[in-house]
Scaffold this motif. Structure first.
Motif, mmCIF file in Angstrom:
data_model
loop_
_atom_site.group_PDB
_atom_site.id
_atom_site.type_symbol
_atom_site.label_atom_id
_atom_site.label_comp_id
_atom_site.label_asym_id
_atom_site.label_seq_id
_atom_site.Cartn_x
_atom_site.Cartn_y
_atom_site.Cartn_z
ATOM 1 N N GLU A 65 0.782 -1.327 -0.085
ATOM 2 C CA GLU A 65 0.057 -0.026 -0.046
ATOM 3 C C GLU A 65 0.917 1.150 -0.068
ATOM 4 O O GLU A 65 0.714 2.066 -0.641
ATOM 5 C CB GLU A 65 -0.903 -0.012 1.139
ATOM 6 C CG GLU A 65 -1.944 -0.999 0.916
ATOM 7 C CD GLU A 65 -2.851 -0.991 2.415
ATOM 8 O OE1 GLU A 65 -2.884 -0.014 3.329
ATOM 9 O OE2 GLU A 65 -3.468 -2.273 2.443
ATOM 10 N N ARG A 66 2.034 1.222 0.847
ATOM 11 C CA ARG A 66 2.858 2.330 0.874
ATOM 12 C C ARG A 66 3.488 2.610 -0.361
ATOM 13 O O ARG A 66 3.754 3.642 -0.927
ATOM 14 C CB ARG A 66 3.645 2.335 1.945
ATOM 15 C CG ARG A 66 3.285 2.506 3.385
ATOM 16 C CD ARG A 66 4.163 2.686 4.236
ATOM 17 N NE ARG A 66 3.769 2.363 5.715
ATOM 18 C CZ ARG A 66 4.266 2.903 6.893
ATOM 19 N NH1 ARG A 66 5.671 3.071 6.695
ATOM 20 N NH2 ARG A 66 3.918 2.904 8.106
ATOM 21 N N ARG A 69 1.349 4.355 -2.832
ATOM 22 C CA ARG A 69 1.325 5.790 -2.679
ATOM 23 C C ARG A 69 2.421 6.510 -2.798
ATOM 24 O O ARG A 69 2.415 7.526 -3.466
ATOM 25 C CB ARG A 69 0.907 5.874 -1.289
ATOM 26 C CG ARG A 69 0.554 7.044 -0.951
ATOM 27 C CD ARG A 69 -0.720 7.724 -1.506
ATOM 28 N NE ARG A 69 -0.939 9.112 -1.320
ATOM 29 C CZ ARG A 69 -1.561 10.052 -1.875
ATOM 30 N NH1 ARG A 69 -1.884 9.634 -3.281
ATOM 31 N NH2 ARG A 69 -1.264 11.447 -1.912
#
Length: 77
Positions: A65-66, A69
């Motif tokens: 997820e990071r 992003r």
């Protein structure tokens, strides 16, 4: 990630990146090199700092997820 009220400097972000670099995908290094050549808004600096913070300690799912992003931010600044 919780909200942080501390503003992080360009240098803070660079140091955090350097401390987490070995845990990040290899192809991010060129994006970060370009990122550090320019000035960015405080919001962007804070966001990147917090995406990097304790990156080495998070689960694989959280890393994914990071990463998504980080790619989104670095490819659009």
């Amino acid at each position: 990630m919780g909200e942080c009220k501390i503003d992080h400097s360009h240098e803070d972000v660079k140091k955090k990146y350097e401390s987490q670099m070995e845990f990040l995908p290899q192809d991010m290094s060129a994006l970060f090199n370009n990122f550090f050549k320019e000035e960015h808004t405080q919001d962007i600096l804070n966001e990147v700092f917090h995406l990097l913070k304790k990156y080495d300690l998070v689960t694989e799912e959280e890393k994914s997820e990071r990463n998504n992003r980080i790619y989104l931010v670095l490819n659009n600044v």
